[in-house]
Design a protein around this motif. Structure first.
Motif, PDB file in Angstrom:
ATOM      1  N   MET A  94       0.828  -1.224   0.000  1.00 24.40           N
ATOM      2  CA  MET A  94       0.000   0.000   0.000  1.00 24.40           C
ATOM      3  C   MET A  94       0.857   1.266   0.000  1.00 24.40           C
ATOM      4  O   MET A  94       0.370   2.348  -0.307  1.00 24.40           O
ATOM      5  CB  MET A  94      -0.821   0.081   1.303  1.00 24.40           C
ATOM      6  N   ALA A  95       2.100   1.125   0.448  1.00 25.47           N
ATOM      7  CA  ALA A  95       2.954   2.299   0.681  1.00 25.47           C
ATOM      8  C   ALA A  95       3.425   2.893  -0.643  1.00 25.47           C
ATOM      9  O   ALA A  95       3.371   2.236  -1.684  1.00 25.47           O
ATOM     10  CB  ALA A  95       4.143   1.887   1.544  1.00 25.47           C
ATOM     11  N   PRO A  96       3.901   4.138  -0.608  1.00 27.11           N
ATOM     12  CA  PRO A  96       4.398   4.753  -1.845  1.00 27.11           C
ATOM     13  C   PRO A  96       5.539   3.935  -2.456  1.00 27.11           C
ATOM     14  O   PRO A  96       6.236   3.203  -1.747  1.00 27.11           O
ATOM     15  CB  PRO A  96       4.921   6.117  -1.364  1.00 27.11           C
ATOM     16  N   ASP A  97       5.727   4.080  -3.768  1.00 22.58           N
ATOM     17  CA  ASP A  97       6.776   3.345  -4.479  1.00 22.58           C
ATOM     18  C   ASP A  97       8.116   3.546  -3.806  1.00 22.58           C
ATOM     19  O   ASP A  97       8.448   4.657  -3.386  1.00 22.58           O
ATOM     20  CB  ASP A  97       6.894   3.849  -5.926  1.00 22.58           C
ATOM     21  N   GLY A  98       8.889   2.473  -3.744  1.00 21.96           N
ATOM     22  CA  GLY A  98      10.236   2.571  -3.179  1.00 21.96           C
ATOM     23  C   GLY A  98      10.283   2.194  -1.708  1.00 21.96           C
ATOM     24  O   GLY A  98      11.345   1.922  -1.162  1.00 21.96           O
ATOM     25  N   GLU A 250       3.493   9.187  10.537  1.00 22.86           N
ATOM     26  CA  GLU A 250       2.100   9.051  10.086  1.00 22.86           C
ATOM     27  C   GLU A 250       1.282   8.196  11.058  1.00 22.86           C
ATOM     28  O   GLU A 250       0.375   7.475  10.634  1.00 22.86           O
ATOM     29  CB  GLU A 250       2.066   8.459   8.674  1.00 22.86           C
ATOM     30  N   VAL A 251       1.611   8.285  12.323  1.00 23.85           N
ATOM     31  CA  VAL A 251       0.867   7.514  13.314  1.00 23.85           C
ATOM     32  C   VAL A 251      -0.624   7.881  13.269  1.00 23.85           C
ATOM     33  O   VAL A 251      -1.491   7.026  13.432  1.00 23.85           O
ATOM     34  CB  VAL A 251       1.485   7.719  14.719  1.00 23.85           C
ATOM     35  N   ILE A 252      -0.907   9.144  12.992  1.00 27.31           N
ATOM     36  CA  ILE A 252      -2.304   9.567  12.851  1.00 27.31           C
ATOM     37  C   ILE A 252      -2.748   9.536  11.388  1.00 27.31           C
ATOM     38  O   ILE A 252      -3.852   9.085  11.066  1.00 27.31           O
ATOM     39  CB  ILE A 252      -2.494  10.995  13.415  1.00 27.31           C
ATOM     40  N   THR A 253      -1.902  10.019  10.500  1.00 29.81           N
ATOM     41  CA  THR A 253      -2.379  10.307   9.134  1.00 29.81           C
ATOM     42  C   THR A 253      -2.459   9.083   8.219  1.00 29.81           C
ATOM     43  O   THR A 253      -3.127   9.141   7.187  1.00 29.81           O
ATOM     44  CB  THR A 253      -1.479  11.380   8.469  1.00 29.81           C
ATOM     45  N   ALA A 254      -1.782   7.991   8.584  1.00 32.90           N
ATOM     46  CA  ALA A 254      -1.846   6.803   7.722  1.00 32.90           C
ATOM     47  C   ALA A 254      -3.217   6.146   7.818  1.00 32.90           C
ATOM     48  O   ALA A 254      -3.962   6.382   8.760  1.00 32.90           O
ATOM     49  CB  ALA A 254      -0.768   5.808   8.132  1.00 32.90           C
ATOM     50  N   PHE A 255      -3.545   5.353   6.847  1.00 34.05           N
ATOM     51  CA  PHE A 255      -4.760   4.542   6.812  1.00 34.05           C
ATOM     52  C   PHE A 255      -6.038   5.385   6.789  1.00 34.05           C
ATOM     53  O   PHE A 255      -6.942   5.205   7.611  1.00 34.05           O
ATOM     54  CB  PHE A 255      -4.764   3.513   7.961  1.00 34.05           C
ATOM     55  N   GLY A 256      -6.054   6.336   5.859  1.00 39.58           N
ATOM     56  CA  GLY A 256      -7.317   6.978   5.507  1.00 39.58           C
ATOM     57  C   GLY A 256      -7.640   8.300   6.150  1.00 39.58           C
ATOM     58  O   GLY A 256      -8.568   8.982   5.725  1.00 39.58           O
ATOM     59  N   PHE A 262      -1.822   7.018   2.798  1.00 39.66           N
ATOM     60  CA  PHE A 262      -0.835   7.738   3.605  1.00 39.66           C
ATOM     61  C   PHE A 262      -0.908   9.218   3.240  1.00 39.66           C
ATOM     62  O   PHE A 262      -1.260   9.566   2.101  1.00 39.66           O
ATOM     63  CB  PHE A 262       0.587   7.226   3.307  1.00 39.66           C
ATOM     64  N   ALA A 263      -0.510  10.082   4.172  1.00 38.08           N
ATOM     65  CA  ALA A 263      -0.426  11.510   3.841  1.00 38.08           C
ATOM     66  C   ALA A 263       0.611  11.719   2.741  1.00 38.08           C
ATOM     67  O   ALA A 263       0.486  12.624   1.916  1.00 38.08           O
ATOM     68  CB  ALA A 263      -0.057  12.318   5.084  1.00 38.08           C
ATOM     69  N   ALA A 264       1.647  10.883   2.731  1.00 38.58           N
ATOM     70  CA  ALA A 264       2.670  10.970   1.682  1.00 38.58           C
ATOM     71  C   ALA A 264       2.016  10.908   0.307  1.00 38.58           C
ATOM     72  O   ALA A 264       2.388  11.645  -0.612  1.00 38.58           O
ATOM     73  CB  ALA A 264       3.678   9.838   1.837  1.00 38.58           C
ATOM     74  N   GLU A 265       1.020  10.028   0.194  1.00 35.55           N
ATOM     75  CA  GLU A 265       0.316   9.873  -1.088  1.00 35.55           C
ATOM     76  C   GLU A 265      -0.532  11.119  -1.369  1.00 35.55           C
ATOM     77  O   GLU A 265      -0.474  11.693  -2.452  1.00 35.55           O
ATOM     78  CB  GLU A 265      -0.554   8.624  -0.991  1.00 35.55           C
ATOM     79  N   PRO A 271       8.580  10.220   1.721  1.00 39.04           N
ATOM     80  CA  PRO A 271       9.704  10.268   2.672  1.00 39.04           C
ATOM     81  C   PRO A 271      10.549   9.004   2.540  1.00 39.04           C
ATOM     82  O   PRO A 271      10.239   8.119   1.728  1.00 39.04           O
ATOM     83  CB  PRO A 271       8.994  10.313   4.010  1.00 39.04           C
ATOM     84  N   ASP A 272      11.583   8.899   3.360  1.00 35.54           N
ATOM     85  CA  ASP A 272      12.424   7.693   3.355  1.00 35.54           C
ATOM     86  C   ASP A 272      11.917   6.669   4.358  1.00 35.54           C
ATOM     87  O   ASP A 272      12.130   5.472   4.194  1.00 35.54           O
ATOM     88  CB  ASP A 272      13.868   8.086   3.688  1.00 35.54           C
ATOM     89  N   ILE A 273      11.280   7.179   5.409  1.00 39.44           N
ATOM     90  CA  ILE A 273      10.745   6.299   6.461  1.00 39.44           C
ATOM     91  C   ILE A 273       9.361   6.819   6.855  1.00 39.44           C
ATOM     92  O   ILE A 273       9.164   8.037   6.944  1.00 39.44           O
ATOM     93  CB  ILE A 273      11.660   6.308   7.719  1.00 39.44           C
ATOM     94  N   ILE A 274       8.425   5.896   7.053  1.00 39.52           N
ATOM     95  CA  ILE A 274       7.089   6.269   7.540  1.00 39.52           C
ATOM     96  C   ILE A 274       6.831   5.510   8.840  1.00 39.52           C
ATOM     97  O   ILE A 274       7.003   4.284   8.881  1.00 39.52           O
ATOM     98  CB  ILE A 274       5.987   5.907   6.517  1.00 39.52           C
ATOM     99  N   THR A 275       6.451   6.224   9.878  1.00 39.30           N
ATOM    100  CA  THR A 275       6.055   5.552  11.118  1.00 39.30           C
ATOM    101  C   THR A 275       4.534   5.502  11.190  1.00 39.30           C
ATOM    102  O   THR A 275       3.847   6.461  10.841  1.00 39.30           O
ATOM    103  CB  THR A 275       6.596   6.291  12.353  1.00 39.30           C
TER     104      THR A 275
END
Ligand SMILES: Cc1ncc(COP(=O)(O)O)c(C=O)c1O
Length: 437
Positions: A94-98, A250-256, A262-265, A271-275
């Protein structure tokens, strides 16, 4: 109940105040809690930003019940379980490419400290062990462990521990600015230049000494501060110029929560790392995950193959019951088009929030995705008193669970909210705001 009669020391709670009239929840279903006296209470905060698809979703309940009877726990070092493997594959897909690999934790705080350790280890593995400085941001919240507290910027959380925070940490300025951005709908136009604080810190320390910068793409616990237009992109560019890892918490912003995986999307910045944590299991079983780019994972994969590459992990990393809850949550997100539902509710939510723009107590209203805040003016000499009163009146008189951080009310409606219920909850909040001084 007297203070002495209650042995439970509640977290982030005014315990003496609580003990005068305890607020106890004993059940939940969908969008509603049931309190210990049997009252139904609408949840305007989806748990604690956790439970986007509602409480006790039957699919997650069934998955957890099945798993706990099949494999309750298994050793997680040098061995794993089928559910953890499957969840890692699903989440990284589900995460951004890479972004290709996933390390499991049990909470947001653990995800953050894990991410910081991975960042330091990554640079060392590449022969850049001098990159040790970490950059956070004022008003940032990255949990309560020593790493997260050090890069975080919430003053009350840091104050008592000031002398023992990690050395070598700097902070960029926060992006809250009522003069330029008050009552913005969505991303504020003003403030992208605040990302240049990172460039200045690179000039001060030399960028080659900085390991990572960590930000919440939307600051949540500080009272919802959406990033100014262009701000995150600018941070990414500065990180690239100086070889600094960019961590999105992204403890809050991930999953919708912002209408995308993700907020990244949503913001088009990888980013290089997503929490993550919270929505990973819909809050049902504690679990977090740290997602990393391929180059980071690969950098660790050197040395003798029999040797552990990262001396870090938790007894409950990849816990099978938590992983089963996570898999069921991801199924529901997909099957019920939850992120699309969240996106489609955004403008209704925005209108409801901004109907408070001209309220006598209100000095700012902010929102993005299904995250929003109403900031009230503090009472003279009693910062936080107004927020506390609103919270209690909502609880006892309106049967509404709301979140007040000092004088800011934050909202995290369900990703599958009923628009009418959402509207009714704001009608209750208005009655309370109208009634108080
Ligand atoms: C952005 C962010 N990071 C980390 C945390 C800490 O998570 P936990 O309370 O699960 O340790 C939170 C909690 O709200 C958070 O919002």
């Amino acid at each position: 109940m007297s203070t002495a009669a209650n042995p439970y020391w509640l977290p982030f709670t005014a315990n003496r105040d609580f003990n005068k009239k305890p607020r106890v929840i004993s059940g939940a279903s969908g969008h509603w809690y049931t309190t210990s006296d049997g009252t139904r209470m609408y949840d305007t905060f989806s748990g604690l930003w956790t439970s986007g698809i509602g409480h006790c979703h039957p699919k997650i309940v069934a998955a957890v019940q099945k798993q706990v009877a099949e494999l309750d726990y298994c050793i997680g070092f040098q061995v794993t379980n089928d559910k953890a493997l499957e969840l890692a594959a699903r989440v990284t897909a589900m995460a951004p490419d890479g972004i290709t690999n996933c390390f499991f934790t049990n909470s947001g705080s653990e995800s953050v400290d894990t991410a910081l350790k991975i960042a330091l280890g990554y640079h060392r593995a590449r022969g850049e062990g001098h990159r040790t400085r970490l950059i956070g941001r004022e008003r940032g919240y990255h949990g309560v462990n020593f790493g997260g507290m050090s890069v975080g910027g919430m003053v009350p959380n840091r104050k008592v521990f000031s002398a023992m925070l990690l050395p070598g940490v700097d902070h960029m300025r926060h992006t809250r600015d009522l003069e330029h951005n008050a009552f913005s709908r969505g991303l504020p136009e003003w403030g992208a230049h605040l990302a240049d604080d990172l460039e200045q810190l690179c000039a001060l320390h030399d960028g080659s000494n900085i390991a990572a910068v960590i930000v919440e793409p939307v600051a949540g616990s500080a009272g919802v501060l959406p990033p100014p237009v262009g701000y995150l992109k600018r941070l990414r560019e500065i990180c690239d110029r100086h070889g600094i890892l960019l961590i999105f918490d992204e403890v809050i912003t991930a999953f919708g929560r912002v209408g995308a995986s993700f907020a990244a999307e949503r913001f088009g910045v990888t980013p290089d790392i997503i929490t993550t944590a919270k929505g990973l299991t819909n809050g049902v079983i504690p679990m977090g995950a740290v997602l990393v780019r391929d180059k980071i994972y690969d950098a660790f994969m050197n040395g003798p193959e029999f040797m552990i590459e990262l001396f870090h992990g938790y007894t409950y990393s990849g816990h099978p019951v938590a992983a089963a809850a996570g898999l069921a949550a991801l199924d529901v997100y997909e099957e019920e088009n939850i992120f699309e539902q969240a996106a489609s509710l955004e403008s209704h939510f925005e209108d409801l929030l901004h109907s408070f723009d001209n309220h006598k107590h209100v000095i700012d209203v902010r929102n993005i995705g299904l995250m929003g805040a109403i900031e009230m003016a503090p009472r003279e000499g009693a910062v936080g008193a107004r927020g506390s009163e609103v919270f209690k009146k909502c609880f006892w008189e309106e049967n509404l669970a709301v979140r007040a951080g000092m004088d800011t009310l934050s909202f995290s409606p369900f990703l599958n909210s009923d628009p009418d219920e959402m509207q009714q909850s704001f009608e209750g909040i208005r009655r309370v705001l109208d009634a108080i001084d």
